[in-house]
Motif scaffolding. Structure first.
Motif, PDB file in Angstrom:
ATOM      1  N   TYR A 190      79.672  19.332  36.806  1.00 53.89           N
ATOM      2  CA  TYR A 190      79.588  20.494  36.776  1.00 53.89           C
ATOM      3  C   TYR A 190      81.148  21.041  37.033  1.00 53.89           C
ATOM      4  O   TYR A 190      81.841  20.867  37.393  1.00 53.89           O
ATOM      5  CB  TYR A 190      78.589  20.452  38.028  1.00 53.89           C
ATOM      6  N   MET A 191      81.274  22.713  37.460  1.00 51.67           N
ATOM      7  CA  MET A 191      82.252  23.042  37.522  1.00 51.67           C
ATOM      8  C   MET A 191      82.630  23.323  38.850  1.00 51.67           C
ATOM      9  O   MET A 191      81.376  23.730  39.674  1.00 51.67           O
ATOM     10  CB  MET A 191      82.590  24.896  36.886  1.00 51.67           C
ATOM     11  N   THR A 210      68.955  26.488  44.197  1.00 51.29           N
ATOM     12  CA  THR A 210      69.223  26.283  43.008  1.00 51.29           C
ATOM     13  C   THR A 210      71.305  26.331  42.491  1.00 51.29           C
ATOM     14  O   THR A 210      70.959  25.833  40.669  1.00 51.29           O
ATOM     15  CB  THR A 210      69.416  27.627  42.451  1.00 51.29           C
ATOM     16  N   LEU A 211      71.764  26.070  43.215  1.00 53.93           N
ATOM     17  CA  LEU A 211      73.256  25.827  42.647  1.00 53.93           C
ATOM     18  C   LEU A 211      74.271  27.510  41.441  1.00 53.93           C
ATOM     19  O   LEU A 211      74.140  26.866  40.322  1.00 53.93           O
ATOM     20  CB  LEU A 211      73.896  24.687  42.268  1.00 53.93           C
ATOM     21  N   ARG A 221      74.858  32.515  36.576  1.00 50.87           N
ATOM     22  CA  ARG A 221      74.787  30.777  35.369  1.00 50.87           C
ATOM     23  C   ARG A 221      74.876  30.652  36.487  1.00 50.87           C
ATOM     24  O   ARG A 221      74.771  30.214  37.247  1.00 50.87           O
ATOM     25  CB  ARG A 221      75.781  30.972  34.759  1.00 50.87           C
ATOM     26  N   SER A 222      74.463  29.095  35.533  1.00 54.04           N
ATOM     27  CA  SER A 222      74.337  27.200  37.072  1.00 54.04           C
ATOM     28  C   SER A 222      75.438  26.792  36.880  1.00 54.04           C
ATOM     29  O   SER A 222      76.713  27.472  36.222  1.00 54.04           O
ATOM     30  CB  SER A 222      73.323  26.867  36.365  1.00 54.04           C
ATOM     31  N   ILE A 223      75.928  26.388  38.477  1.00 55.75           N
ATOM     32  CA  ILE A 223      77.123  25.749  38.422  1.00 55.75           C
ATOM     33  C   ILE A 223      77.519  24.739  37.322  1.00 55.75           C
ATOM     34  O   ILE A 223      78.570  23.846  36.969  1.00 55.75           O
ATOM     35  CB  ILE A 223      76.994  25.254  39.720  1.00 55.75           C
TER      36      ILE A 223
END
Length: 631
Positions: A190-191, A210-211, A221-223
């Motif tokens: 992940y970032m 949910t991150l 957007r997602s992490i």
């Protein structure tokens, strides 16, 4: 077969005699008719004289009996073989279960015994107990029951940005590559930047689960870099035909055997490799006074780095009255602004203390550092400058922070944001060199530490052709160095000449991007202009389409645009509001660093200026390249 041979020996003389009688009868019949027939039907053999017919019938009966006996014997033999075959299969299938139940000692990883007989292969209809056992993801288990690959052509140590960038690069150049990422975290790659930025500004109450977050431009957007479906199961890595990327989470590499091309995990499992990347990142530093303060103080201290740290601090901020952030750098300032936003929503008190005179004092020139400090205060944060922590104690359910000048600060929780220590734990066992000045593994121009071993990201100490040996702890460097290391692991042999950038946002309205050496101890020249509505991080992401701004710029587009023909306004005094501008950092009259203050999508221009390494007489003319005077 022996019984058939015995029967045949008994029947052979009779069969030969019967054949002789048949031939004699046939010859007599021909002579009586004064001719020898050219073709005699086979049926005539049974229509001769009475004596020959009975012998033929006896012959046929004996041959039929022998055939029937052979068939019965063959059937019984095959049936017996099948029973023995199934018994053998059942015995082999039960071996793992018997071994697991009979041995109470700690198991060691062993290979299954090699069996050369074809019948020893497991039946496709029956699975052994070990194959039927399903283990929870990330839970350490007995090596005999796990499916950890014993070999990985490409082994990546660390599950951060650099590792993921390398994996993607390897697969791009070698579509059938088998890549294994080993990480001690429980999460997929992940970032990290959103952990201290956008996630704190989300209106979703379930963001910690949910991150997922909204960028400044409103897009969600997602992490995580990729969903779980992108990766393959580690147990399928060796057998999959087209390769893929597998993540072995919750495992830590504790030893490297460079000569043997293998590593050992914390559960003593060994994995061999062909090519290896070390991208172990760093470990957050802590203040020694906090470490010496005891367990009670440590329980109330957060070292911010991972997803769990974000979740934990979010929970703490909703259940305490006061949080103190120690550190005035990138991370400390971002968290101060993020938590300060909650001051207006609750009674939370947010304090930021640092030893410098102003916020970001080690990076920004003094006048801009002072302006930034005022910006942080407007976010609801109580700022304490020139603060050197002398001791921390826990009294009456409160943490008491005593400063060297005698000031005392009481708080419920501490966030230590005082830098990062590169993770070089594998240096000793691998025989790798650690840089004494900057820390991290020393690598050559191709990011290679030793044969078949590369290093990327925060843990790499590389040589910059323009700026000398460096170690960089930013997202863009992790992306580009990881990508280049992956290419070189597949035989590209490219040098690392990229000038990485980094950025920091103090909320959606103020942000900056930087490149090169930005040290406030260096001489600086700043050129500023009045900001407009489009000169904010929010507006920048609307144009680039990504919240991680470095993802949208590459080294390939580093071409200077036409300079603005609009003349710059008169020089502004340092009391102005610094809406947007460019700050040049000089060493021997050469630009070695640039900060773009609320100026976005111009990083390729800054990169080219540093790469050229030329001495500029008038930096006001250079500032025109960034079009800061245009509305």
């Amino acid at each position: 077969m022996l019984q058939c041979r015995t029967v045949w020996k008994k029947l052979a003389p009779l069969a030969r005699a019967s054949s002789t009688v048949c031939r004699q009868n046939l010859r007599r019949a021909g002579l009586n008719n004064c001719r020898i027939p050219a073709c005699v039907p086979a049926a005539h053999m049974s229509t001769g004289p009475a004596g020959g017919g009975r012998q033929n019938q006896l012959y046929a009966l004996l041959v039929g009996a022998a055939g029937l006996g052979g068939s019965i014997y063959a059937y019984q033999t095959v049936k017996g073989d099948n029973k023995r075959y199934q018994k053998r299969l059942d015995e082999i299938a039960s071996r793992p279960y018997k071994q697991a139940t009979e041995e109470a000692a700690v198991p060691t990883q062993t290979d299954a015994p090699a069996v050369s007989e074809p019948e020893a292969a497991p039946s496709p209809k029956e699975s052994s107990p070990a194959e039927k056992t399903q283990l929870p993801t990330g839970v350490a288990s007995e090596p005999a029951l796990t499916k950890i690959p014993s070999h990985a052509p490409y082994l990546l140590i660390g599950g951060g940005t650099a590792s993921f960038a390398a994996a993607r690069s390897i697969r791009a150049r070698d579509p059938g590559a088998k890549v294994l990422i080993v990480t001690d975290e429980a999460d997929l790659p992940y970032m990290r930047p959103p952990l201290s930025k956008e996630l704190w500004f989300s209106d979703d109450s379930s963001v910690t689960e949910t991150l997922r977050f909204k960028q400044w431009n409103g897009k969600e957007r997602s992490i995580y870099f990729q969903p779980p479906s992108f990766y393959i199961d580690p147990k399928e890595l060796e057998s999959t035909e087209n390769g893929g990327v597998a993540v072995l989470s919750g495992k830590k590499v504790v030893h490297m055997d460079v000569r043997g091309n293998k590593v050992k995990l914390d559960d003593d499992t060994e994995i061999s490799y062909d090519k290896c990347l070390i991208a172990t990142g760093g470990v957050p530093r802590n203040l020694q006074v906090i470490e010496r303060a005891g367990d009670e103080v440590m329980k109330r201290t957060t070292l911010f780095r991972k997803i769990n740290d974000f979740k934990s601090l979010d929970k703490v901020s909703r259940n305490v009255q006061s949080i103190t952030i120690v550190g005035g750098g990138f991370l400390g300032s971002e968290l101060a602004c993020a938590l300060g936003r909650r001051c207006n929503e609750s009674d939370l008190e947010v304090i930021q203390m640092f030893p410098e005179k102003g916020n970001m004092g080690k990076v920004l020139p003094e006048y801009l550092s002072n302006w930034t400090t005022e910006k942080v205060k407007r976010e609801g944060v109580k700022v304490i400058s020139e603060a050197l922590v002398k001791s921390v104690t826990c009294k009456n359910d409160k943490l008491e922070i005593k400063l060297k000048d005698g000031r005392m600060v009481k708080t419920d929780h501490i966030v230590a944001a005082v830098g990062l220590e590169p993770n070089v734990d594998l240096a000793k066992s691998a025989g790798l060199e650690v840089d004494s000045d900057f820390g991290g593994y020393r690598v050559n121009a191709e990011l290679q530490a030793r044969s078949n071993i590369w290093v990327a990201g925060d843990a790499a100490c590389f040589y910059d052709i323009r700026l000398g040996r460096r170690r960089v702890e930013h997202h863009d460097h992790a992306v580009v160095s990881g990508r280049l290391a992956g290419e070189n692991m597949t035989g590209a042999n490219k040098p690392y000449w990229h000038q990485s950038m980094f950025w920091s946002d103090l909320g959606p309205d103020v942000g900056y991007e930087a490149i090169g050496i930005v040290d406030s101890s260096l001489p600086t020249v700043g050129v500023f202009a009045k900001a407009t509505a489009k000169d904010t991080p929010k507006a920048a992401t609307e144009k680039s389409g990504t919240g991680i701004r470095s993802e949208s710029e590459t080294e390939d587009v580093a071409i200077s645009p036409a300079a603005s023909s609009t003349p710059p306004p008169p020089a502004q005094s340092h009391k102005d509001d610094y809406g947007k501008g460019v700050i040049f950092y000089l060493r021997d009259k050469v630009v070695v660093g640039i900060i773009l203050w609320n100026v976005f999508n111009r990083m390729p221009v800054a990169r080219k200026i540093i790469k050229d390494g030329e001495e500029h007489v008038d930096l006001n003319e250079v500032a025109k390249l960034f079009n800061i005077h245009e509305d």
